[in-house]
Write a protein that holds these residues in place. Structure first.
Motif, PDB file in Angstrom:
ATOM      1  N   UNK A 126      11.766  16.828 -29.038  1.00 38.95           N
ATOM      2  CA  UNK A 126      11.836  15.668 -28.146  1.00 38.95           C
ATOM      3  C   UNK A 126      12.927  14.704 -28.585  1.00 38.95           C
ATOM      4  N   UNK A 127      12.987  14.426 -29.876  1.00 38.82           N
ATOM      5  CA  UNK A 127      13.946  13.443 -30.381  1.00 38.82           C
ATOM      6  C   UNK A 127      15.371  13.975 -30.346  1.00 38.82           C
ATOM      7  N   UNK A 128      15.568  15.200 -30.822  1.00 41.54           N
ATOM      8  CA  UNK A 128      16.920  15.768 -30.885  1.00 41.54           C
ATOM      9  C   UNK A 128      17.486  15.989 -29.485  1.00 41.54           C
ATOM     10  N   UNK A 129      16.661  16.501 -28.570  1.00 45.04           N
ATOM     11  CA  UNK A 129      17.143  16.744 -27.201  1.00 45.04           C
ATOM     12  C   UNK A 129      17.556  15.446 -26.528  1.00 45.04           C
ATOM     13  N   UNK A 130      16.834  14.375 -26.812  1.00 42.27           N
ATOM     14  CA  UNK A 130      17.170  13.081 -26.216  1.00 42.27           C
ATOM     15  C   UNK A 130      18.474  12.550 -26.794  1.00 42.27           C
ATOM     16  N   UNK A 131      18.643  12.682 -28.107  1.00 41.43           N
ATOM     17  CA  UNK A 131      19.891  12.263 -28.740  1.00 41.43           C
ATOM     18  C   UNK A 131      21.078  13.069 -28.205  1.00 41.43           C
ATOM     19  N   UNK A 132      20.811  14.315 -27.815  1.00 40.59           N
ATOM     20  CA  UNK A 132      21.864  15.179 -27.274  1.00 40.59           C
ATOM     21  C   UNK A 132      22.139  14.912 -25.796  1.00 40.59           C
ATOM     22  N   UNK A 133      21.399  13.978 -25.183  1.00 36.40           N
ATOM     23  CA  UNK A 133      21.622  13.638 -23.777  1.00 36.40           C
ATOM     24  C   UNK A 133      20.886  14.515 -22.797  1.00 36.40           C
ATOM     25  N   UNK A 134      19.927  15.312 -23.298  1.00 34.21           N
ATOM     26  CA  UNK A 134      19.165  16.200 -22.422  1.00 34.21           C
ATOM     27  C   UNK A 134      17.682  16.092 -22.780  1.00 34.21           C
ATOM     28  N   UNK A 144       8.904  20.152 -11.667  1.00 31.99           N
ATOM     29  CA  UNK A 144       7.665  19.684 -11.044  1.00 31.99           C
ATOM     30  C   UNK A 144       7.957  18.669  -9.949  1.00 31.99           C
ATOM     31  N   UNK A 145       8.945  17.807 -10.186  1.00 27.27           N
ATOM     32  CA  UNK A 145       9.339  16.810  -9.195  1.00 27.27           C
ATOM     33  C   UNK A 145      10.348  17.363  -8.178  1.00 27.27           C
ATOM     34  N   UNK A 146      10.677  18.639  -8.291  1.00 26.84           N
ATOM     35  CA  UNK A 146      11.638  19.308  -7.399  1.00 26.84           C
ATOM     36  C   UNK A 146      13.036  18.711  -7.496  1.00 26.84           C
ATOM     37  N   UNK A 147      13.349  18.136  -8.663  1.00 22.31           N
ATOM     38  CA  UNK A 147      14.676  17.553  -8.848  1.00 22.31           C
ATOM     39  C   UNK A 147      15.529  18.382  -9.810  1.00 22.31           C
ATOM     40  N   UNK A 148      14.898  19.355 -10.484  1.00 22.54           N
ATOM     41  CA  UNK A 148      15.592  20.174 -11.477  1.00 22.54           C
ATOM     42  C   UNK A 148      16.384  19.300 -12.451  1.00 22.54           C
ATOM     43  N   UNK A 149      17.699  19.498 -12.545  1.00 25.30           N
ATOM     44  CA  UNK A 149      18.513  18.704 -13.462  1.00 25.30           C
ATOM     45  C   UNK A 149      19.380  17.672 -12.748  1.00 25.30           C
ATOM     46  N   UNK A 150      19.032  17.354 -11.510  1.00 28.87           N
ATOM     47  CA  UNK A 150      19.845  16.393 -10.762  1.00 28.87           C
ATOM     48  C   UNK A 150      19.851  15.023 -11.427  1.00 28.87           C
ATOM     49  N   UNK A 151      18.801  14.717 -12.197  1.00 29.69           N
ATOM     50  CA  UNK A 151      18.713  13.405 -12.857  1.00 29.69           C
ATOM     51  C   UNK A 151      19.801  13.218 -13.908  1.00 29.69           C
ATOM     52  N   UNK A 152      20.383  14.301 -14.394  1.00 29.71           N
ATOM     53  CA  UNK A 152      21.368  14.178 -15.473  1.00 29.71           C
ATOM     54  C   UNK A 152      22.631  13.469 -15.013  1.00 29.71           C
ATOM     55  N   UNK A 153      23.109  13.800 -13.820  1.00 29.58           N
ATOM     56  CA  UNK A 153      24.387  13.262 -13.356  1.00 29.58           C
ATOM     57  C   UNK A 153      24.268  12.384 -12.122  1.00 29.58           C
ATOM     58  N   UNK A 154      23.196  12.522 -11.357  1.00 32.70           N
ATOM     59  CA  UNK A 154      23.092  11.832 -10.079  1.00 32.70           C
ATOM     60  C   UNK A 154      22.069  10.703 -10.071  1.00 32.70           C
ATOM     61  N   UNK A 158      16.764   7.421 -13.660  1.00 32.46           N
ATOM     62  CA  UNK A 158      15.710   8.386 -13.966  1.00 32.46           C
ATOM     63  C   UNK A 158      15.969   9.067 -15.313  1.00 32.46           C
ATOM     64  N   UNK A 159      17.237   9.330 -15.606  1.00 33.37           N
ATOM     65  CA  UNK A 159      17.573   9.906 -16.905  1.00 33.37           C
ATOM     66  C   UNK A 159      17.151   8.964 -18.025  1.00 33.37           C
ATOM     67  N   UNK A 160      17.361   7.678 -17.834  1.00 35.90           N
ATOM     68  CA  UNK A 160      16.959   6.683 -18.836  1.00 35.90           C
ATOM     69  C   UNK A 160      15.450   6.702 -19.032  1.00 35.90           C
ATOM     70  N   UNK A 161      14.708   6.833 -17.944  1.00 36.52           N
ATOM     71  CA  UNK A 161      13.251   6.883 -18.044  1.00 36.52           C
ATOM     72  C   UNK A 161      12.800   8.127 -18.802  1.00 36.52           C
ATOM     73  N   UNK A 162      13.446   9.259 -18.510  1.00 32.69           N
ATOM     74  CA  UNK A 162      13.120  10.491 -19.236  1.00 32.69           C
ATOM     75  C   UNK A 162      13.441  10.351 -20.719  1.00 32.69           C
ATOM     76  N   UNK A 163      14.526   9.667 -21.033  1.00 32.76           N
ATOM     77  CA  UNK A 163      14.881   9.454 -22.438  1.00 32.76           C
ATOM     78  C   UNK A 163      13.819   8.609 -23.138  1.00 32.76           C
ATOM     79  N   UNK A 164      13.380   7.532 -22.497  1.00 36.68           N
ATOM     80  CA  UNK A 164      12.339   6.686 -23.086  1.00 36.68           C
ATOM     81  C   UNK A 164      11.053   7.493 -23.302  1.00 36.68           C
ATOM     82  N   UNK A 165      10.684   8.285 -22.304  1.00 36.83           N
ATOM     83  CA  UNK A 165       9.459   9.077 -22.405  1.00 36.83           C
ATOM     84  C   UNK A 165       9.567  10.107 -23.526  1.00 36.83           C
TER      85      UNK A 165
END
Length: 257
Positions: A126-134, A144-154, A158-165
């Motif tokens: 969890x920690x390393x993947x977040x530091x790596x930007x993923x 599950x949210x049907x967004x796949x990896x769209x949160x990474x660039x678009x 939401x990416x920030x929220x995933x990082x916090x989580x």
């Protein structure tokens, strides 16, 4: 007129409804991803049965057989009900590894060691993947949210929220490991087993709750599946329009002759 007496505008009602819908969708997605109450029961029950039986008769074999048996029963029940079996199967594999470790060393306490190592590895992931930007939680919940990896660039919010989580999951699991690993060395099997069982659910619930809080406040997910379907429909419409235009042109040429 007080603030409570003021009429609520349609815009306010719409915003409130959207927020409520976002929270409901997030809650449903977390239940699906992490198994909900049933998944928690399937996670706790084999270990609880193991430590209960071992506390009573101090027999490693009997405790191991009971833990494996209840894990298999949980899988069979899910198969009969045609439910998803990923949580039950993960429980079976976890129990099986624990039994193998304990039987190899002859120490009942080692039943819990594979799960502890897995928890430590998951915390670091969890920690390393977040530091790596993923952030790992985004990889888990994106489909599950049907967004796949769209949160990474678009969807940076939401990416920030995933990082916090993901940071929350990593730190909570690390804190759990910081309690369990020292106990593994100096507590006896019964004491250690009951402490471990007591720490199964509360850290998990805290991590899920924080994930829900972060995502409920984040921008809504981009439904990439709906986008793909819309593109397919648009492409079909373009082809149909082109075919109609070609047919009309051919008919016009036929009339000229």
């Amino acid at each position: 007129m007080t603030s409570l007496d003021k009429p609520t505008s349609d815009t306010d009602r719409t915003t409130d409804q959207q927020e409520a819908d976002a929270k409901a969708v997030t809650e449903a997605a977390l239940f699906e991803a992490f198994g909900g109450i049933r998944g928690m029961v399937e996670t706790v029950l084999p270990g609880l049965l193991f430590v209960t039986i071992f506390t009573i008769d101090k027999n490693l074999t009997n405790s191991a057989i009971a833990a494996v048996a209840v894990s298999l029963v949980l899988v069979v029940v899910r198969l009969i009900r045609r439910d998803t079996v990923k949580h039950a199967f993960s429980g079976v594999f976890g129990v099986a590894f624990g039994v193998v470790f304990a039987k190899m060393t002859g120490n009942a306490k080692d039943f819990y060691l594979p799960g502890m190592i897995y928890t430590l590895g998951l915390a670091l992931a969890y920690l390393v993947s977040t530091l790596a930007g993923l952030p790992l939680i985004g990889l888990i919940l994106g489909p599950v949210f049907k967004e796949n990896l769209s949160w990474r660039t678009r969807n940076p919010g939401r990416k920030k929220a995933y990082a916090k989580a993901s940071y929350a999951w990593g730190l909570i699991l690390l804190a759990k490991c910081a309690i369990l690993f020292p106990l593994y060395w100096w507590a006896d099997t019964t004491q250690f087993g009951w402490v471990l069982i007591a720490l199964k659910i509360p850290p998990f619930l805290l991590a899920v709750y924080l994930t829900w809080v972060f995502l409920a406040k984040a921008p809504p997910p981009i439904d990439v599946f709906a986008e793909m379907e819309a593109e397919e429909q648009a492409e079909k419409a373009r082809k149909a329009a082109a075919a109609e235009a070609a047919a009309a042109e051919a008919a016009a040429r036929g009339q000229e002759y």
